[in-house]
Structure formats: C-alpha cells, structure tokens
Design a protein around this motif. Structure first.
Motif, PDB file in Angstrom:
ATOM      1  N   LEU A  71       4.033  -1.891  -3.069  1.00 35.09           N
ATOM      2  CA  LEU A  71       2.595  -1.710  -3.252  1.00 35.09           C
ATOM      3  C   LEU A  71       1.882  -1.553  -1.911  1.00 35.09           C
ATOM      4  N   ILE A  72       2.269  -2.359  -0.950  1.00 34.52           N
ATOM      5  CA  ILE A  72       1.664  -2.234   0.388  1.00 34.52           C
ATOM      6  C   ILE A  72       2.004  -0.882   0.998  1.00 34.52           C
ATOM      7  N   ALA A  73       3.228  -0.420   0.773  1.00 41.81           N
ATOM      8  CA  ALA A  73       3.676   0.838   1.373  1.00 41.81           C
ATOM      9  C   ALA A  73       2.891   2.039   0.869  1.00 41.81           C
ATOM     10  N   VAL A  74       2.374   1.985  -0.362  1.00 43.56           N
ATOM     11  CA  VAL A  74       1.669   3.141  -0.907  1.00 43.56           C
ATOM     12  C   VAL A  74       0.138   2.994  -0.850  1.00 43.56           C
ATOM     13  N   LEU A  75      -0.346   1.915  -0.229  1.00 49.11           N
ATOM     14  CA  LEU A  75      -1.796   1.779  -0.069  1.00 49.11           C
ATOM     15  C   LEU A  75      -2.313   2.884   0.831  1.00 49.11           C
ATOM     16  N   PRO A  76      -3.513   3.361   0.551  1.00 43.38           N
ATOM     17  CA  PRO A  76      -4.102   4.369   1.440  1.00 43.38           C
ATOM     18  C   PRO A  76      -4.345   3.766   2.825  1.00 43.38           C
ATOM     19  N   TYR A  77      -4.206   4.552   3.813  1.00 43.52           N
ATOM     20  CA  TYR A  77      -4.476   4.097   5.175  1.00 43.52           C
ATOM     21  C   TYR A  77      -5.409   5.094   5.846  1.00 43.52           C
ATOM     22  N   PRO A  78      -6.234   4.619   6.739  1.00 43.95           N
ATOM     23  CA  PRO A  78      -7.188   5.522   7.391  1.00 43.95           C
ATOM     24  C   PRO A  78      -6.477   6.520   8.293  1.00 43.95           C
ATOM     25  N   ALA A  79      -6.874   7.747   8.184  1.00 41.72           N
ATOM     26  CA  ALA A  79      -6.302   8.801   9.047  1.00 41.72           C
ATOM     27  C   ALA A  79      -6.917   8.682  10.426  1.00 41.72           C
ATOM     28  N   GLY A  80      -6.154   9.111  11.372  1.00 40.94           N
ATOM     29  CA  GLY A  80      -6.748   9.073  12.691  1.00 40.94           C
ATOM     30  C   GLY A  80      -5.723   8.848  13.684  1.00 40.94           C
TER      31      GLY A  80
END
Length: 80
Positions: A71-80
């Motif tokens: 679940l943590i692995a597929v969480l959205p993350y901020p691009a940048g």
C-alpha cells in the motif's frame, strides 16, 4: 500462480523503469515521457490488484497487516 508470476514480472519491469528514469536526462523528451507513462500504468495495475485483494479479503485488518508495504509503495508521491 499465474497472477503472482505476472505481478513479479511487473515488479521487475517497474524497477527497470525507475532505473531508466533515473539514468535518462529529463531532456530526452519522448523516451523519458514514455518511461514515466509506462511506470504510471504499472502503478495503476498494482493499485487495482490491491483494491481487488482488499474487496475479497474476509479480514480487513489482516489485509492491512499483510499488504501494508504494498500500500505504501503505490501511494501517490509528489513529482519533482
């Protein structure tokens, strides 16, 4: 077994895409965009797979204990 094999293959492809994304300069245009898009599609597949597993799980708490890292692995993350 087939599902697990397919997921393992997708994980390996995903890792290769992450390495490729890091190796490619962001100025490489279409190839860089293709790598990012492919990675996004694979993450989407993982999210759908986890959603199906969650909906079929009889014991929701056990699901979270077993798949918390996924679940943590597929969480959205901020691009940048």
């Amino acid at each position: 077994p087939r599902t697990e094999l397919a997921l393992t293959l997708l994980i390996l492809i995903s890792v290769a895409l992450v390495v490729g994304e890091m190796a490619l300069p962001s100025q490489s245009g279409k190839l860089h965009h293709l790598v990012i898009t492919a990675g996004s599609w694979i993450i989407g597949i993982f999210r759908i797979e986890l959603l199906i597993r969650f909906s079929l799980a009889r014991h929701k708490q056990r699901f979270f204990r077993r798949y918390w890292l996924d679940l943590i692995a597929v969480l959205p993350y901020p691009a940048g």
